[in-house]
Design a protein around this motif. Structure first.
Motif, short mmCIF file in Angstrom:
data_model
loop_
_atom_site.label_atom_id
_atom_site.label_comp_id
_atom_site.label_asym_id
_atom_site.label_seq_id
_atom_site.Cartn_x
_atom_site.Cartn_y
_atom_site.Cartn_z
N VAL A 172 0.83 -1.21 0.00
CA VAL A 172 0.00 0.00 0.00
C VAL A 172 0.86 1.26 0.00
N GLU A 176 0.14 4.94 -1.58
CA GLU A 176 -0.34 5.93 -0.62
C GLU A 176 0.36 7.26 -0.83
N LYS A 222 -3.01 0.71 8.98
CA LYS A 222 -1.94 -0.23 8.62
C LYS A 222 -1.24 -0.77 9.86
N LEU A 260 -9.51 0.83 5.65
CA LEU A 260 -8.43 1.12 4.70
C LEU A 260 -8.99 1.31 3.29
N SER A 264 -9.04 4.96 1.27
CA SER A 264 -7.94 4.97 0.30
C SER A 264 -8.17 5.95 -0.84
N ILE A 269 -4.87 1.02 -4.49
CA ILE A 269 -4.97 0.57 -3.10
C ILE A 269 -6.22 -0.29 -2.92
N ILE A 272 -5.62 -3.81 -3.83
CA ILE A 272 -4.92 -4.54 -2.75
C ILE A 272 -5.91 -4.92 -1.66
N VAL A 273 -6.83 -4.01 -1.34
CA VAL A 273 -7.84 -4.27 -0.31
C VAL A 273 -8.73 -5.45 -0.72
#
Length: 291
Positions: A172, A176, A222, A260, A264, A269, A272-273
Motif C-alpha cells: 500500500v 499511498e 496499517k 483502509l 484509500s 490501493i 490490494i484491499v
C-alpha cells in the motif's frame, strides 16, 4: 496449536464372549451436539457416558455409537410353557367355536404372544463397565489425535494467508504516497482555474487541505492491521486450540481492511484491499472448522 473439529476415533474391546466397538465421528458446530446410540445393555450408564464425551469433545456435532456382537451364548432363552399351552388351547377353542379351521402356523403365532419367550436381562459387571470406559477413552484419544493432525494442515494454511495479508500492507505504501501527491495536484489545478473568479485566504485553504489529507491518512489502519496479524500468529502458537479467539481477531482484521478501503480513495490501493478481503474470507471459512 489448533485442532480441527472434524475427527474420527474407534476402539474395539473383546470381553466375556462379546466384541464391543466404540466409534466417534465429529463435524463442525458452534456447540456440542451429541447424538449417542447406546445399546440397551449399557443404557443405565448413558449419563456417565455423555459426561465423559462432553469433557473430551468440548464442541462439535458428534455421532457416538456402541455396538455389541455376541460370539458366545451368554444367556439361555426362557419359554413359558404353561402360558404357551394356554394361548394354544384358547386359540384352538376359538377357531372351533367360529367354525374356522385351525391354521397350520398357529404355533408360530403362539410363540409371538406376549411373555411366551423371554431373555433374562444381562447384568453389567463392574469389570465390564471399567473396560468399556477404557474403550471410550481410547476412542476419544484417537479422535483427539485425528483433530490435531487435521489442525496442523489448517495451521499451515492460516499462516500462509495471514502472512499474505501482512505483506500486502507494505504494498500500500508506494500508492499511498502517490495518492497524496495526486490529490494535492488536483486541488492546485482546480484553484488555478478558480483564482481569477474567487478570492480566498491561502493560509486557511492550506489548513483545510491539511485536515482533509489527514482524514485520508491510513497509517493507523496499517499499524493496527499489522498488529492484528502478528497477534493471530501468536494465538496460533498457544498450547490450547483457540478457534473462537482466532475468529474474533479475524473480525478485527476485517474492520481495519474495510476502513483502509473506504479511506484509500485510490484504485490501486482498493485492488490490494480486495485481495486482502479474499484471503480473509478464506480464513473465515476454514476457522469455522477449528475447535
Amino acid at each position: 496449536m489448533i485442532k480441527s473439529m472434524t475427527g474420527f476415533g474407534r476402539a474395539v474391546l473383546e470381553v466375556d464372549g462379546k466384541v464391543i466397538t466404540v466409534e466417534i465421528r465429529t463435524l463442525n458446530s458452534k456447540q456440542l451436539d451429541l447424538n449417542a446410540r447406546i445399546p440397551l445393555l449399557f443404557k443405565n450408564y448413558e449419563n456417565e457416558i455423555r459426561s465423559m464425551l462432553s469433557k473430551s469433545l468440548e464442541r462439535a456435532k458428534a455421532d457416538f455409537t456402541i455396538t455389541v456382537e455376541n460370539r458366545a451364548a451368554t444367556s439361555a432363552v426362557a419359554i413359558n410353557k404353561e402360558l404357551a399351552k394356554s394361548y394354544y388351547q384358547t386359540l384352538t377353542e376359538l377357531s372351533q367355536e367360529l367354525g374356522n379351521p385351525v391354521a397350520s402356523d398357529v404355533f408360530l403365532h403362539v410363540m409371538r404372544m406376549p411373555d411366551v419367550v423371554s431373555t433374562p436381562q444381562e447384568e453389567v459387571s463392574e469389570e465390564l463397565w471399567e473396560k468399556l470406559k477404557g474403550a471410550i477413552n481410547e476412542a476419544c484419544q484417537k479422535l483427539d489425535n485425528f483433530r490435531i493432525s487435521e489442525g496442523k494442515v489448517l495451521e499451515a494454511d492460516f499462516v500462509k494467508r495471514i502472512t499474505l495479508i501482512r505483506d500486502m500492507i507494505d504494498e500500500v505504501t508506494p500508492f499511498e504516497e502517490n495518492r497524496i501527491v495526486k490529490i494535492r495536484e488536483k486541488f492546485e489545478n482546480s484553484l488555478k482555474e478558480l483564482a481569477p473568479k474567487v478570492q480566498y485566504d491561502p493560509n486557511r485553504l492550506e489548513q483545510e487541505m491539511f485536515f482533509y489529507l489527514e482524514k485520508l491518512d491510513v497509517t493507523e489502519e496499517k499499524v493496527r492491521l499489522r498488529k492484528h496479524c502478528d497477534y493471530f500468529i501468536e494465538t496460533l502458537n498457544e498450547n490450547q486450540s483457540n478457534g473462537k479467539k482466532l475468529g474474533f481477531i479475524v473480525q478485527e482484521c476485517g474492520r481495519e481492511i474495510n476502513t483502509l478501503g473506504s479511506k484509500s480513495n485510490d484504485f490501486d490501493i482498493q485492488q490490494i484491499v480486495v485481495r486482502m478481503k479474499d484471503e480473509l474470507e478464506k480464513l473465515k471459512e476454514q476457522l469455522a472448522n477449528v475447535l
